[in-house]
Design a protein around this motif. Structure first.
Motif, PDB file in Angstrom:
ATOM      1  N   VAL A 524       0.745  -1.055  -0.063  1.00 15.70           N
ATOM      2  CA  VAL A 524      -0.001   0.180   0.202  1.00 15.70           C
ATOM      3  C   VAL A 524       0.911   1.140   0.103  1.00 15.70           C
ATOM      4  O   VAL A 524       0.412   2.404  -0.731  1.00 15.70           O
ATOM      5  N   ASP A 525       1.913   1.067   0.582  1.00 15.15           N
ATOM      6  CA  ASP A 525       3.111   2.440   0.704  1.00 15.15           C
ATOM      7  C   ASP A 525       3.225   3.020  -0.613  1.00 15.15           C
ATOM      8  O   ASP A 525       2.971   3.969  -0.812  1.00 15.15           O
ATOM      9  N   PRO A 526       3.967   2.424  -1.703  1.00 10.70           N
ATOM     10  CA  PRO A 526       3.986   2.727  -2.727  1.00 10.70           C
ATOM     11  C   PRO A 526       2.922   2.917  -3.797  1.00 10.70           C
ATOM     12  O   PRO A 526       2.935   3.993  -4.553  1.00 10.70           O
ATOM     13  N   LEU A 527       1.761   2.214  -3.589  1.00  6.75           N
ATOM     14  CA  LEU A 527       0.733   2.277  -4.348  1.00  6.75           C
ATOM     15  C   LEU A 527      -0.010   3.619  -4.106  1.00  6.75           C
ATOM     16  O   LEU A 527      -0.391   4.306  -5.105  1.00  6.75           O
ATOM     17  N   VAL A 531      -0.580   6.728  -6.657  1.00  4.61           N
ATOM     18  CA  VAL A 531      -1.876   7.387  -6.647  1.00  4.61           C
ATOM     19  C   VAL A 531      -2.146   8.799  -6.434  1.00  4.61           C
ATOM     20  O   VAL A 531      -2.734   9.608  -7.267  1.00  4.61           O
ATOM     21  N   ASP A 532      -1.417   9.173  -5.287  1.00  7.87           N
ATOM     22  CA  ASP A 532      -1.499  10.490  -4.821  1.00  7.87           C
ATOM     23  C   ASP A 532      -0.984  11.320  -5.508  1.00  7.87           C
ATOM     24  O   ASP A 532      -1.227  12.521  -5.882  1.00  7.87           O
ATOM     25  N   ALA A 533       0.092  11.098  -6.101  1.00  4.94           N
ATOM     26  CA  ALA A 533       1.020  12.082  -6.923  1.00  4.94           C
ATOM     27  C   ALA A 533       0.634  12.226  -8.368  1.00  4.94           C
ATOM     28  O   ALA A 533       0.964  13.214  -8.826  1.00  4.94           O
ATOM     29  N   ALA A 546       7.918   8.877  -6.616  1.00  8.13           N
ATOM     30  CA  ALA A 546       7.377   8.640  -5.414  1.00  8.13           C
ATOM     31  C   ALA A 546       7.302   7.557  -4.841  1.00  8.13           C
ATOM     32  O   ALA A 546       7.329   7.181  -3.627  1.00  8.13           O
ATOM     33  N   ALA A 547       6.529   6.696  -5.683  1.00  7.06           N
ATOM     34  CA  ALA A 547       6.425   5.227  -5.424  1.00  7.06           C
ATOM     35  C   ALA A 547       7.619   4.621  -5.000  1.00  7.06           C
ATOM     36  O   ALA A 547       7.838   3.697  -3.943  1.00  7.06           O
ATOM     37  N   ALA A 582       5.801  -4.409  -1.576  1.00 11.15           N
ATOM     38  CA  ALA A 582       6.259  -2.875  -2.192  1.00 11.15           C
ATOM     39  C   ALA A 582       7.035  -2.781  -3.152  1.00 11.15           C
ATOM     40  O   ALA A 582       6.923  -1.958  -4.062  1.00 11.15           O
ATOM     41  N   TRP A 583       8.193  -3.609  -3.046  1.00 12.38           N
ATOM     42  CA  TRP A 583       9.217  -3.607  -4.103  1.00 12.38           C
ATOM     43  C   TRP A 583       8.582  -4.266  -5.267  1.00 12.38           C
ATOM     44  O   TRP A 583       8.961  -3.778  -6.621  1.00 12.38           O
ATOM     45  N   GLY A 584       7.600  -4.921  -5.175  1.00 13.98           N
ATOM     46  CA  GLY A 584       6.746  -5.362  -6.464  1.00 13.98           C
ATOM     47  C   GLY A 584       6.262  -4.307  -7.280  1.00 13.98           C
ATOM     48  O   GLY A 584       6.154  -4.230  -8.459  1.00 13.98           O
ATOM     49  N   VAL A 585       5.604  -3.627  -6.426  1.00 10.45           N
ATOM     50  CA  VAL A 585       4.773  -2.599  -6.761  1.00 10.45           C
ATOM     51  C   VAL A 585       5.724  -1.434  -7.538  1.00 10.45           C
ATOM     52  O   VAL A 585       5.516  -0.806  -8.659  1.00 10.45           O
ATOM     53  N   LYS A 586       6.877  -1.162  -7.059  1.00 11.32           N
ATOM     54  CA  LYS A 586       7.931  -0.399  -7.558  1.00 11.32           C
ATOM     55  C   LYS A 586       8.259  -0.863  -9.044  1.00 11.32           C
ATOM     56  O   LYS A 586       8.457  -0.111 -10.019  1.00 11.32           O
TER      57      LYS A 586
END
Length: 592
Positions: A524-527, A531-533, A546-547, A582-586
Motif C-alpha cells: 500500500v505504501d508505494p501504491l 496514486v496520490d502524486a 514517489a512510489a 512494496a518492491w513488486g509495486v515499484k
C-alpha cells in the motif's frame, strides 16, 4: 496431547463427504461439490439472501446454518474458501432483493477473498453493484486493543447470533439495508472469550509439537489452534474461572478490552451463548451454563435468553466459549433496533439443523446438486473505452511482465527475510498469467474495462493468497472506476485525467478491505504514493519516483500489517530489507 485419531475415508475428501452427509440430514439443501457450496434448493428470491461461510472444521457452522442463511461457502479445514467459491455462492442465490455476506473470520486473506467476490460481482453487474453488502464480525475479546492494532478482533461463536437475527429478519421481508444495518449493529454488541483444556488436531497433519500439560488450561485461544493469551495451572473450578472470563467481556475498567458499552449498574441485559468447541461433554456444558448464569446474577446483569450447545467448534477441541450479546437500551444512540425486536428474531422458528433443528422428513436421494457451472461471461458488454495506442498499451504490459519475472529472485530473497518466502513467485505467476492473457487475446487494449477485469481475474486465479486478492480487488475496482470516470466525462479514450480519477477510486475501494495505510511496510505504501502524486501525463514520472521512494522507505518502517507484522522487528532492522510486496509495486510502475 490432542486426540490424533479420526474416523474418515480420506482427509482430502472429508469436507465434501461431510457436506454430502449434511444434505442427507437436511433435505431442503442442494450441493455444489466442486465449490463446496451448500444452498437452499428452493429459495424465495423476493427476500434478502444471507451467504455465510469460512473454513471447515467449525461444524455445525457454517453449513449447518443454511436455512436461516441462503448458502454456505466452505473452505478446507481452517482455510478460507477462495473468491471463486464465494462468487459461485453469490451466483447461486443472488436476486433483486440483494445479498448480505456476514463473514466472521477477521483475517486478512479471508476478508480479501470474500471482498474480492463482492467486487467482481459489482464489476460484472453494474446495475446490481449496490445489492451485495459485506459485513465482518469480530467478537473475540482476548486480543487487547494495543495488540490487535489496526487488525481488530477475530471472529468466534458470536457470529451465529448474527446469522440467526439477520436470517430471521430477512425471512420477514426486510430490505437489504435493514438487514445489513441490524446485522452490523448486533455484530458490534457481541463479546466472546474461549477457554480450552487442549488444542485440537487437524486430520491428515502431523502431531502438534506442543500441548498443554495435564494441569493447564488456556484462555483466549483462537478456533484454528492459535495460542491463547493466558495459561492457568492447576485447572481452576468454574466458580473461579467464570468470573475471570466474564471480566474479559463486561469489564469497563480494562482499557485494553472495553469493547462493549456495559454500564455494570444493574441496567445491562444480555443474551448468553455457551458454545461447545467440540470436545466437551453435554454434562460439563450444563455445569458451565449454571456457573455463568449465577455469576451474571451476582453482577446484576440481566439474562434475557440462554443458548447452549454446539454452534461453532474447533474440530475436537475440549473447551467452550462464552458470548454475551448486550441488548439495546433506551438511551443508546440511534439508529438501533429494539431489544424486543432482537429477542423476537432470536425466538423465531429456525429451519436449520445448526440451531437445534431437525428436518422432520426423510432425505431426498440422491442429494440435489447444483446445475453445472458454466464458463464465466465477459464482464458486461464492450465498454467503448480504449487506450489511445492499443499496441503501446500491450507493449507496456509486456515490459511490466518481463521486469517482474526478472525481479523474482530478489523479491523472493527479500520475502525469505520479511515474510514467508513466496512473494516473488506469486508476482511472477501473475506476470506470466498476464502474458498468456495477452497472447490468447483476452487483453487487447481496445476495451480497457474488459482488459483490467481480465488482469484482475489473472491476479485471482494465478497469484492466489493475500497478494492475489489485493491485486484483484484493486483491478476490479479500477475497472469500475474507469467506466464511471468515462461516463462522467463522456470519454471514449482513456486520458491521464481519467486514469487519475479511476486510480483514486480504486485505492479508496481497496482501503475498505485492508486496514493498511501508509506508512505500513506493505504494498500500500508505494501504491498510495503513486496514486496520490499522479494527476496528469506530466506528473507520471514524478509519481513513479514517489512510489519508488516509498518502497525504499519501507526498510525503515515498522510493519503494521502484512506478513512482516509477525517478523521480529530486530531482524527487519538489522537486515534493512524493504517490504517485498512494496518492491513488486515499484518494479511494476518503473517498468511502465
Amino acid at each position: 496431547m490432542a486426540l490424533q485419531k479420526h474416523l474418515l475415508n480420506d482427509a482430502d475428501t472429508l469436507v465434501v463427504d461431510s457436506l454430502a452427509g449434511l444434505c442427507a440430514v437436511n433435505n431442503q439443501l442442494a450441493f455444489d461439490p466442486p465449490n463446496k457450496v451448500v444452498f437452499k434448493s428452493k429459495l424465495d428470491r423476493s427476500k434478502v439472501a444471507l451467504i455465510c461461510g469460512g473454513g471447515s472444521g467449525h461444524e455445525p457452522s457454517h453449513a449447518g446454518f443454511v436455512g436461516e442463511c441462503a448458502a454456505a461457502v466452505c473452505g478446507s479445514v481452517f482455510a478460507s474458501p477462495n473468491s471463486s467459491q464465494v462468487r459461485r455462492g453469490i451466483d447461486l442465490v443472488e436476486n433483486d432483493a440483494g445479498c448480505v455476506l456476514p463473514w466472521y473470520r477477521n483475517y486478512t486473506g479471508d476478508i480479501l477473498n470474500f471482498g474480492l467476490a463482492a467486487e467482481q460481482y459489482a464489476a460484472e453487474h453494474a446495475e446490481k453493484s449496490d445489492k451485495v453488502k459485506f459485513l465482518v464480525v469480530g467478537d473475540d475479546v482476548a486480543v487487547g486493543k494495543t495488540q490487535g492494532g489496526i487488525v481488530g478482533r477475530r471472529g468466534l461463536a458470536g457470529v451465529v447470533l448474527v446469522y440467526k437475527i439477520a436470517g430471521a429478519l430477512a425471512a420477514e421481508g426486510a430490505t437489504l439495508d435493514e438487514v445489513h444495518s441490524v446485522a452490523q449493529w448486533v455484530a458490534g454488541r457481541i463479546g466472546t472469550i474461549g477457554v480450552g483444556l487442549e488444542h485440537c488436531h487437524v486430520p491428515g497433519t502431523a502431531p502438534p509439537s506442543s500441548s498443554l500439560s495435564p494441569t493447564e488450561i488456556e484462555i483466549g485461544l483462537g478456533i484454528h489452534n492459535e495460542a491463547g493469551n493466558k495459561r492457568l495451572s492447576p485447572v481452576p473450578p468454574l466458580t473461579e474461572l467464570v468470573p475471570l472470563l466474564i471480566d474479559y467481556i463486561a469489564s469497563t475498567t480494562d482499557a485494553e478490552r472495553g469493547f462493549l458499552p456495559f454500564k455494570n449498574d444493574g441496567t445491562d441485559e444480555v443474551v448468553l451463548l455457551v458454545n461447545n468447541l467440540g470436545g466437551m461433554s453435554e454434562l460439563e456444558i450444563g455445569g458451565v451454563v449454571r456457573a455463568v448464569r449465577e455469576e451474571l446474577h451476582k453482577r446484576q446483569i440481566g439474562v434475557s435468553r440462554v443458548l447452549a450447545g454446539t454452534f461453532m467448534t474447533s474440530l475436537n477441541m475440549p473447551g467452550f466459549s462464552l458470548s454475551l450479546l448486550l441488548l439495546p437500551r433506551a438511551d443508546d444512540p440511534a439508529p438501533k433496533p429494539s431489544a424486543q425486536q432482537i429477542l423476537s428474531l432470536l425466538d423465531a422458528p429456525a429451519q436449520t439443523p445448526g440451531w437445534k433443528w431437525a428436518s422432520g422428513a426423510p432425505p431426498v436421494t440422491p442429494t440435489p446438486l447444483a446445475p453445472p457451472a458454466t464458463a464465466a461471461k465477459k464482464a458486461g458488454s464492450a465498454s467503448g473505452i480504449g487506450a489511445p495506442q492499443p499496441a503501446d498499451f500491450l507493449a507496456a504490459l509486456q515490459r511490466v511482465c518481463a521486469a517482474v519475472v526478472a525481479a523474482e529472485p530478489e523479491i523472493t530473497r527479500m520475502d525469505t527475510i520479511a515474510g514467508d518466502g513466496d512473494c516473488g513467485l506469486t508476482l511472477k505467476a501473475g506476470a506470466q498469467g498476464v502474458e498468456k492473457a495477452i497472447k490468447v487475446g483476452s487483453i487487447t487494449g481496445t476495451d480497457l474495462v474488459a482488459d483490467v477485469v481480465a488482469i484482475a481475474k489473472v491476479a485471482e486465479t494465478e497469484m492466489g493468497g493475500t497478494s492475489g486478492a489485493l491485486y484483484s480487488i484493486f483491478f476490479s475496482a479500477l475497472a469500475q472506476g474507469i467506466q464511471s470516470a468515462a461516463a462522467g466525462a463522456g470519454a471514449s479514450t482513456a486520458t491521464p485525467e481519467l486514469w487519475s480519477t479511476a486510480l483514486s477510486a480504486a485505492l479508496k475501494k481497496l482501503y475498505t478491505y485492508t486496514r493498511a495505510r501508509p506508512p505500513s511496510r506493505t504494498l500500500v505504501d508505494p501504491l498510495a504514493a503513486f496514486v496520490d502524486a499522479f494527476s496528469d501525463a506530466a506528473a507520471f514520472d514524478g509519481a513513479v519516483k514517489a512510489a519508488g521512494a516509498a518502497a525504499e522507505h519501507t526498510k525503515d518502517v515498522d510493519a503494521k500489517a502484512g506478513r512482516s507484522a509477525y517478523v521480529d522487528k530486530g531482524v527487519l532492522s538489522r537486515e534493512k530489507v524493504p517490504d517485498p510486496g512494496a518492491w513488486g509495486v515499484k518494479t511494476i510502475l518503473e517498468a511502465l
